[in-house]
Design a protein around this motif. Structure first.
Motif: not given
Length: 299
Positions: A61-62, A278-288
């Motif tokens: 994530d970092l 979580s950041l991982r959930a945001l990543r999974a939603d396409g957030v950069t």
């Protein structure tokens, strides 16, 4: 003059959220802006909840946020012997007490006191101060537990620690604060007076965990030469405990900066324990990573 040293020190006991991202990015950008160093420290003293899988996910994530750091990474689980050395120093000074009270005994005692009309003191986080063992248990029971395999906590005898401090340092204990502080307003560096007694006899170690956050954080900041501690406002009041331990152990004093917290829709600070996104959930939603920086007001 040496370059400033910043650090981000998360615990891999869950996935990182926006609050972690904010603190990590602030430290990373401050180090880059000032020509300093940025360190990642893994605070994994809880060997039950902290796992290699969560640590790997945290670093992923970092990196996704665009951060990089010096290696090797310091892991607290590899430094238990060093923390014991500091604990031994405090023990030789007569400042460590072994408490065999259980959490249920403490809770029941405090409830009884408050129901009886007594105002039981609480620490800045709202938790009741822990009574002395002798306030609840007979000396025979205490002795029996000490001789058995009962659980225990090693605590700093706060009254004795402050008495010793006054002998070697009669002036009031302070720290240098260059951040927002509890009022959320940015300010120039100022001297903050502190009274560690408001925390009572803080835990230094437990039977199943050979160190505590308070002890390990001051030891590691000293070892790594951290010059600037940039962290959330929720740790502002705890700085008094850290300054006390630094003074007793002869450790250097960093400059502290406490940044505002990232709050959820309910107005409470984000937390792994409450299931904050979580950041991982945001990543999974396409957030950069760039989206995260913009969302946090970091450009």
């Amino acid at each position: 003059m040496s370059s400033p040293v910043f650090r981000f020190a998360p615990s891999p006991n869950g996935h990182l959220h926006l609050g972690h991202a904010y603190s990590a990015l602030l430290n990373f950008e401050a180090a880059r802006r000032l020509g300093g160093r940025f360190l990642l420290r893994v605070e994994d003293i809880d060997r039950t909840r902290c796992t290699p899988e969560l640590e790997a996910a945290m670093m992923e994530d970092l990196h996704w946020l665009g951060l990089d750091w010096e290696t090797p990474v310091l892991r607290q689980s590899e430094r238990f012997a060093a923390y014991q050395t500091h604990l031994d120093t405090l023990t030789r000074l007569g400042l460590v007490t072994k408490s065999v009270l259980t959490r249920s005994e403490i809770k029941r005692f405090v409830v009884e006191q408050e129901q009886g009309g007594h105002v039981w003191p609480r620490d800045p986080d709202g938790a009741p101060l822990v009574p002395k063992d002798t306030a609840i248990l007979s000396r025979d029971v205490i002795a029996e537990r000490l001789e058995s395999e009962a659980n225990f906590a090693l605590r700093l005898d706060m009254a004795k620690a402050l008495d010793l401090l006054r002998e070697v340092r009669p002036e009031r204990l302070t720290w240098q604060e260059g951040g927002a502080g509890p009022d959320g307003l940015q300010q120039a560096v100022k001297t903050v007076s502190c009274d560690p007694s408001v925390w009572g006899d803080v835990v230094l170690a437990r039977k199943d965990t050979p160190t505590s956050y308070h002890l390990s954080v001051v030891a590691d900041d000293a070892l790594q030469g951290v010059s600037d501690v940039l962290r959330g406002q929720d740790l502002y009041a705890a700085t008094g405990v850290h300054r006390l331990l630094q003074t007793l152990l002869g450790l250097p004093e960093p400059l502290y900066r406490h940044h505002p917290l990232i709050l959820g829709d309910d107005g409470r600070k984000l937390s792994k324990s409450t299931g904050s996104t979580s950041l991982r959930a945001l990543r999974a939603d396409g957030v950069t990573g760039a989206d995260i920086r913009k969302r946090l007001g970091l450009g």
